[in-house]
Design a protein around this motif. Sequence first.
Motif, PDB file in Angstrom:
ATOM      1  N   VAL A 120       0.837  -1.241  -0.083  1.00 59.81           N
ATOM      2  CA  VAL A 120      -0.038   0.018  -0.154  1.00 59.81           C
ATOM      3  C   VAL A 120       0.968   1.252  -0.044  1.00 59.81           C
ATOM      4  CG1 VAL A 120      -1.762   1.187   1.171  1.00 59.81           C
ATOM      5  CG2 VAL A 120      -1.858  -1.161   1.495  1.00 59.81           C
ATOM      6  N   SER A 121       0.722   1.978  -1.133  1.00 56.66           N
ATOM      7  CA  SER A 121       1.502   3.434  -1.091  1.00 56.66           C
ATOM      8  C   SER A 121       0.358   4.606  -1.137  1.00 56.66           C
ATOM      9  CB  SER A 121       2.318   3.259  -2.041  1.00 56.66           C
ATOM     10  OG  SER A 121       1.741   3.178  -3.462  1.00 56.66           O
ATOM     11  N   ILE A 122       0.748   5.513  -0.427  1.00 61.43           N
ATOM     12  CA  ILE A 122      -0.174   6.648  -0.427  1.00 61.43           C
ATOM     13  C   ILE A 122       0.480   7.786  -1.093  1.00 61.43           C
ATOM     14  CG2 ILE A 122      -1.225   8.099   1.214  1.00 61.43           C
ATOM     15  CD1 ILE A 122      -1.545   5.933   2.987  1.00 61.43           C
ATOM     16  N   HIS A 123      -0.201   8.545  -1.829  1.00 57.63           N
ATOM     17  CA  HIS A 123       0.476   9.706  -2.501  1.00 57.63           C
ATOM     18  C   HIS A 123       0.134  10.938  -1.782  1.00 57.63           C
ATOM     19  CE1 HIS A 123       0.072  13.373  -5.699  1.00 57.63           C
ATOM     20  NE2 HIS A 123       1.244  12.651  -5.760  1.00 57.63           N
ATOM     21  N   GLN A 124       1.094  11.713  -0.973  1.00 55.39           N
ATOM     22  CA  GLN A 124       0.878  12.569  -0.031  1.00 55.39           C
ATOM     23  C   GLN A 124       0.057  13.764  -0.327  1.00 55.39           C
ATOM     24  OE1 GLN A 124       1.471  12.157   3.231  1.00 55.39           O
ATOM     25  NE2 GLN A 124       2.263   9.900   3.116  1.00 55.39           N
ATOM     26  N   PRO A 125       0.305  14.389  -1.394  1.00 55.42           N
ATOM     27  CA  PRO A 125      -0.554  15.493  -1.742  1.00 55.42           C
ATOM     28  C   PRO A 125      -1.939  15.319  -1.837  1.00 55.42           C
ATOM     29  CG  PRO A 125       1.441  15.721  -2.952  1.00 55.42           C
ATOM     30  CD  PRO A 125       1.437  14.338  -2.274  1.00 55.42           C
ATOM     31  N   SER A 126      -2.523  14.352  -2.505  1.00 53.41           N
ATOM     32  CA  SER A 126      -3.735  14.244  -2.812  1.00 53.41           C
ATOM     33  C   SER A 126      -4.408  12.984  -1.812  1.00 53.41           C
ATOM     34  CB  SER A 126      -4.100  13.315  -4.094  1.00 53.41           C
ATOM     35  OG  SER A 126      -3.474  12.445  -4.275  1.00 53.41           O
ATOM     36  N   GLY A 127      -3.665  12.372  -1.047  1.00 50.10           N
ATOM     37  CA  GLY A 127      -4.263  11.232   0.037  1.00 50.10           C
ATOM     38  C   GLY A 127      -4.562  10.079  -0.779  1.00 50.10           C
ATOM     39  N   LEU A 128      -4.612   9.763  -1.795  1.00 50.20           N
ATOM     40  CA  LEU A 128      -4.878   8.768  -2.697  1.00 50.20           C
ATOM     41  C   LEU A 128      -4.016   7.409  -2.393  1.00 50.20           C
ATOM     42  CD1 LEU A 128      -5.760  10.211  -6.178  1.00 50.20           C
ATOM     43  CD2 LEU A 128      -7.524   9.545  -4.307  1.00 50.20           C
ATOM     44  N   ARG A 129      -4.757   6.333  -2.230  1.00 53.10           N
ATOM     45  CA  ARG A 129      -3.882   5.002  -1.930  1.00 53.10           C
ATOM     46  C   ARG A 129      -3.766   4.272  -3.090  1.00 53.10           C
ATOM     47  NH1 ARG A 129      -6.222   1.445   2.357  1.00 53.10           N
ATOM     48  NH2 ARG A 129      -7.566   0.912   0.808  1.00 53.10           N
ATOM     49  N   LYS A 130      -2.887   3.533  -3.212  1.00 51.60           N
ATOM     50  CA  LYS A 130      -2.504   2.776  -4.472  1.00 51.60           C
ATOM     51  C   LYS A 130      -2.388   1.428  -3.841  1.00 51.60           C
ATOM     52  CE  LYS A 130       0.345   1.970  -8.426  1.00 51.60           C
ATOM     53  NZ  LYS A 130       1.740   2.352  -9.025  1.00 51.60           N
ATOM     54  N   VAL A 131      -3.157   0.336  -4.120  1.00 50.92           N
ATOM     55  CA  VAL A 131      -2.785  -0.772  -3.564  1.00 50.92           C
ATOM     56  C   VAL A 131      -2.422  -1.883  -4.658  1.00 50.92           C
ATOM     57  CG1 VAL A 131      -4.074  -2.933  -2.334  1.00 50.92           C
ATOM     58  CG2 VAL A 131      -4.695  -0.493  -1.782  1.00 50.92           C
ATOM     59  N   LYS A 132      -1.218  -2.562  -4.480  1.00 54.58           N
ATOM     60  CA  LYS A 132      -0.651  -3.460  -5.339  1.00 54.58           C
ATOM     61  C   LYS A 132      -0.686  -4.849  -4.849  1.00 54.58           C
ATOM     62  CE  LYS A 132       3.260  -4.415  -8.301  1.00 54.58           C
ATOM     63  NZ  LYS A 132       4.768  -4.080  -8.521  1.00 54.58           N
ATOM     64  N   VAL A 133      -1.277  -5.967  -5.466  1.00 56.01           N
ATOM     65  CA  VAL A 133      -1.268  -7.224  -4.838  1.00 56.01           C
ATOM     66  C   VAL A 133      -0.373  -7.973  -5.162  1.00 56.01           C
ATOM     67  CG1 VAL A 133      -2.519  -9.295  -4.781  1.00 56.01           C
ATOM     68  CG2 VAL A 133      -3.896  -7.330  -4.912  1.00 56.01           C
ATOM     69  N   LEU A 134       0.722  -8.471  -4.525  1.00 57.24           N
ATOM     70  CA  LEU A 134       1.817  -9.199  -4.736  1.00 57.24           C
ATOM     71  C   LEU A 134       1.845 -10.628  -4.789  1.00 57.24           C
ATOM     72  CD1 LEU A 134       4.295  -7.034  -2.147  1.00 57.24           C
ATOM     73  CD2 LEU A 134       3.794  -6.686  -4.993  1.00 57.24           C
ATOM     74  N   SER A 135       0.916 -11.332  -3.861  1.00 53.52           N
ATOM     75  CA  SER A 135       0.813 -12.618  -3.783  1.00 53.52           C
ATOM     76  C   SER A 135      -0.535 -13.071  -3.189  1.00 53.52           C
ATOM     77  CB  SER A 135       2.084 -13.188  -3.058  1.00 53.52           C
ATOM     78  OG  SER A 135       2.136 -12.837  -1.709  1.00 53.52           O
ATOM     79  N   ARG A 136      -0.896 -14.123  -3.344  1.00 54.07           N
ATOM     80  CA  ARG A 136      -2.273 -14.886  -3.033  1.00 54.07           C
ATOM     81  C   ARG A 136      -1.651 -16.155  -2.275  1.00 54.07           C
ATOM     82  NH1 ARG A 136      -6.698 -11.959  -5.530  1.00 54.07           N
ATOM     83  NH2 ARG A 136      -5.798 -10.602  -7.046  1.00 54.07           N
ATOM     84  N   ALA A 137      -2.729 -16.630  -1.441  1.00 56.93           N
ATOM     85  CA  ALA A 137      -2.693 -17.836  -0.900  1.00 56.93           C
ATOM     86  C   ALA A 137      -4.148 -18.237  -0.514  1.00 56.93           C
ATOM     87  CB  ALA A 137      -1.788 -17.975   0.298  1.00 56.93           C
ATOM     88  N   ALA A 138      -4.382 -19.578  -0.273  1.00 53.31           N
ATOM     89  CA  ALA A 138      -5.984 -20.005   0.199  1.00 53.31           C
ATOM     90  C   ALA A 138      -5.681 -21.017   0.801  1.00 53.31           C
ATOM     91  CB  ALA A 138      -6.956 -19.978  -0.925  1.00 53.31           C
ATOM     92  N   LEU A 139      -6.537 -21.400   1.974  1.00 54.90           N
ATOM     93  CA  LEU A 139      -6.615 -22.718   2.601  1.00 54.90           C
ATOM     94  C   LEU A 139      -7.954 -23.012   3.081  1.00 54.90           C
ATOM     95  CD1 LEU A 139      -4.392 -22.055   5.801  1.00 54.90           C
ATOM     96  CD2 LEU A 139      -4.157 -23.965   4.102  1.00 54.90           C
ATOM     97  N   PRO A 140      -8.440 -24.188   3.052  1.00 52.96           N
ATOM     98  CA  PRO A 140      -9.841 -24.639   3.215  1.00 52.96           C
ATOM     99  C   PRO A 140      -9.833 -24.670   5.039  1.00 52.96           C
ATOM    100  CG  PRO A 140      -8.542 -26.705   3.010  1.00 52.96           C
ATOM    101  CD  PRO A 140      -7.612 -25.339   2.678  1.00 52.96           C
ATOM    102  N   LEU A 141     -11.242 -24.300   5.135  1.00 59.10           N
ATOM    103  CA  LEU A 141     -11.707 -24.307   6.542  1.00 59.10           C
ATOM    104  C   LEU A 141     -13.102 -25.117   6.847  1.00 59.10           C
ATOM    105  CD1 LEU A 141     -10.861 -23.005   9.365  1.00 59.10           C
ATOM    106  CD2 LEU A 141     -12.365 -21.084   8.889  1.00 59.10           C
ATOM    107  N   VAL A 142     -13.052 -25.942   7.787  1.00 55.73           N
ATOM    108  CA  VAL A 142     -14.484 -26.517   7.844  1.00 55.73           C
ATOM    109  C   VAL A 142     -14.849 -26.047   9.346  1.00 55.73           C
ATOM    110  CG1 VAL A 142     -15.605 -28.616   8.541  1.00 55.73           C
ATOM    111  CG2 VAL A 142     -13.587 -28.618   6.609  1.00 55.73           C
ATOM    112  N   VAL A 143     -16.165 -25.330   9.311  1.00 56.47           N
ATOM    113  CA  VAL A 143     -16.737 -24.524  10.490  1.00 56.47           C
ATOM    114  C   VAL A 143     -17.845 -25.612  11.027  1.00 56.47           C
ATOM    115  CG1 VAL A 143     -18.153 -22.792  11.640  1.00 56.47           C
ATOM    116  CG2 VAL A 143     -16.389 -22.284   9.940  1.00 56.47           C
ATOM    117  N   ARG A 144     -17.610 -26.306  12.317  1.00 60.41           N
ATOM    118  CA  ARG A 144     -18.589 -26.986  12.894  1.00 60.41           C
ATOM    119  C   ARG A 144     -19.525 -26.325  13.762  1.00 60.41           C
ATOM    120  NH1 ARG A 144     -14.934 -31.023  16.142  1.00 60.41           N
ATOM    121  NH2 ARG A 144     -13.906 -29.107  16.528  1.00 60.41           N
TER     122      ARG A 144
END
Length: 152
Positions: A120-144
């Motif tokens: 996440v990087s923020i442009h200071q004068p305007s306050g706009l955020r830039k979000v760059k996705v670098l990697s992803r992962a996933a896991l299964p979950l069983v809710v009882r």
Amino acid sequence: MRSITRLVAAFALAAPLTAVPSVTPPAVAADEPKWRKLTSFRISPEAPHQNDVLRVLLHCPTEANHAILGSTAFMLKGSWRRYREVGVGLTGRNFGRRAVIISRYAPPGDHEVRMKCVKVSIHQPSGLRKVKVLSRAALPLVVREFHVGQYF
């Protein structure tokens, strides 16, 4: 203004040349262990009940400064949204931990927990955020299902 720059240029040309040591950035990327570039996370307990607390331990690549966890198991009471995302801050070594509550109203069954490591990087004068996705992962979950006996 021109006379000042010409004067500075004249002094720079008239000064004797000296050997300036080269400044090179340290070779951190070459000596960096391979595990620092990996994306991984762990959830405990592995098969939780409704109304339990999940403990999430995660690791992101070195470029990341934030992580986002999302699942349908994290839904809140009274919310119409079925998918909820939770942010996790990272330490200096890019590890993170977070406790997430599974609501009693979350539907029992199979769910998937998804994690995104972002920069996440923020442009200071305007306050706009830039979000760059670098990697992803996933896991299964069983809710009882919730049982009162789990507290005794």
